[in-house]
Design an enzyme around this catalytic site. Sequence first.
Site, mmCIF file in Angstrom:
data_model
loop_
_atom_site.group_PDB
_atom_site.id
_atom_site.type_symbol
_atom_site.label_atom_id
_atom_site.label_comp_id
_atom_site.label_asym_id
_atom_site.label_seq_id
_atom_site.Cartn_x
_atom_site.Cartn_y
_atom_site.Cartn_z
ATOM 1 N N ASP A 7 16.479 12.935 -8.126
ATOM 2 C CA ASP A 7 15.298 12.769 -7.286
ATOM 3 C C ASP A 7 14.855 14.171 -6.868
ATOM 4 O O ASP A 7 15.615 15.134 -7.000
ATOM 5 C CB ASP A 7 15.662 11.903 -6.077
ATOM 6 C CG ASP A 7 14.523 11.762 -5.086
ATOM 7 O OD1 ASP A 7 13.363 11.601 -5.526
ATOM 8 O OD2 ASP A 7 14.783 11.816 -3.875
ATOM 9 N N ASP A 9 12.316 14.876 -3.737
ATOM 10 C CA ASP A 9 12.157 14.963 -2.280
ATOM 11 C C ASP A 9 13.428 14.509 -1.561
ATOM 12 O O ASP A 9 13.900 13.388 -1.760
ATOM 13 C CB ASP A 9 10.978 14.099 -1.828
ATOM 14 C CG ASP A 9 9.661 14.613 -2.375
ATOM 15 O OD1 ASP A 9 9.251 15.716 -1.980
ATOM 16 O OD2 ASP A 9 9.044 13.922 -3.212
ATOM 17 N N SER A 105 10.723 11.287 -9.652
ATOM 18 C CA SER A 105 10.243 11.582 -8.307
ATOM 19 C C SER A 105 9.059 10.723 -7.912
ATOM 20 O O SER A 105 8.249 10.322 -8.753
ATOM 21 C CB SER A 105 9.828 13.061 -8.231
ATOM 22 O OG SER A 105 9.225 13.354 -6.995
ATOM 23 N N LYS A 138 9.457 3.484 -6.196
ATOM 24 C CA LYS A 138 10.753 3.055 -5.680
ATOM 25 C C LYS A 138 10.538 2.117 -4.473
ATOM 26 O O LYS A 138 9.602 2.340 -3.716
ATOM 27 C CB LYS A 138 11.566 4.278 -5.262
ATOM 28 C CG LYS A 138 11.788 5.278 -6.408
ATOM 29 C CD LYS A 138 12.430 6.567 -5.909
ATOM 30 C CE LYS A 138 12.540 7.600 -7.033
ATOM 31 N NZ LYS A 138 13.116 8.878 -6.573
ATOM 32 N N ASP A 163 18.875 10.347 -2.207
ATOM 33 C CA ASP A 163 19.160 10.483 -0.782
ATOM 34 C C ASP A 163 18.651 9.316 0.053
ATOM 35 O O ASP A 163 19.234 8.978 1.081
ATOM 36 C CB ASP A 163 18.532 11.768 -0.239
ATOM 37 C CG ASP A 163 17.011 11.718 -0.267
ATOM 38 O OD1 ASP A 163 16.380 11.922 0.790
ATOM 39 O OD2 ASP A 163 16.436 11.474 -1.354
#
Length: 212
Positions: A7, A9, A105, A138, A163
């Site tokens: 990922d 960010d 992303s 997502k 995260d």
Amino acid sequence: MRACVFDLDGVLVDSEPVWEEVRRAFVAEHGGTWQPDTQSRLMGMSTAEWAAYLGSLGVAMPAGEIASAVVERMAARYRDAVPLMPGAVETVRRLSGQVTLGLASSSPRSLIDTVLAAAGLAECFEATVSTEEVPRGKPAPDGYLEAARRLEVDPRECVAVEDSSNGLRSAHAAGMRVVAVPHPRYPPAPDALALAWRVLPDLGAFTVESLS
């Protein structure tokens, strides 16, 4: 493990505080109301999805105009400085010599390219995917599945590094083994974190050996 898909960010770039600041200010300036759970809902959404969501908060503008305005503000912040996560550059460069790397992303393509170029990491990734380029953001698995397709690797032979709650759910739904590196300011929900195959305190702890 044949490939590792990162990922962006919250994993490589400490951008979630910037996204929150920019979008929160934009909503306030245009008469909307930021809700307590807004940031957690937005994390992982595609550009079209979060622009529509900001409209639902009371921003009386077409979603396309919202997206363009917010992305331009983010680009301006990145032109000043890209807030890389500690160890991001070193970890990516180290792993790129050992395993095929991809990126999935929620950021728009323009910001992905800006960040990777500024960090000198563009050449480390064999494939990068923005959720602008797939049907759903997502927590749907679309971005990770597309990254695996472009890498020509079975998703079950990939490790994903995430995260956020939505990111963890997305990678898990794609069939990848998920390594969680929780952001200290935006920790994932317990049920999402439970999907992780490994939980690491930071990127410095992420090595090929740690995945065996």
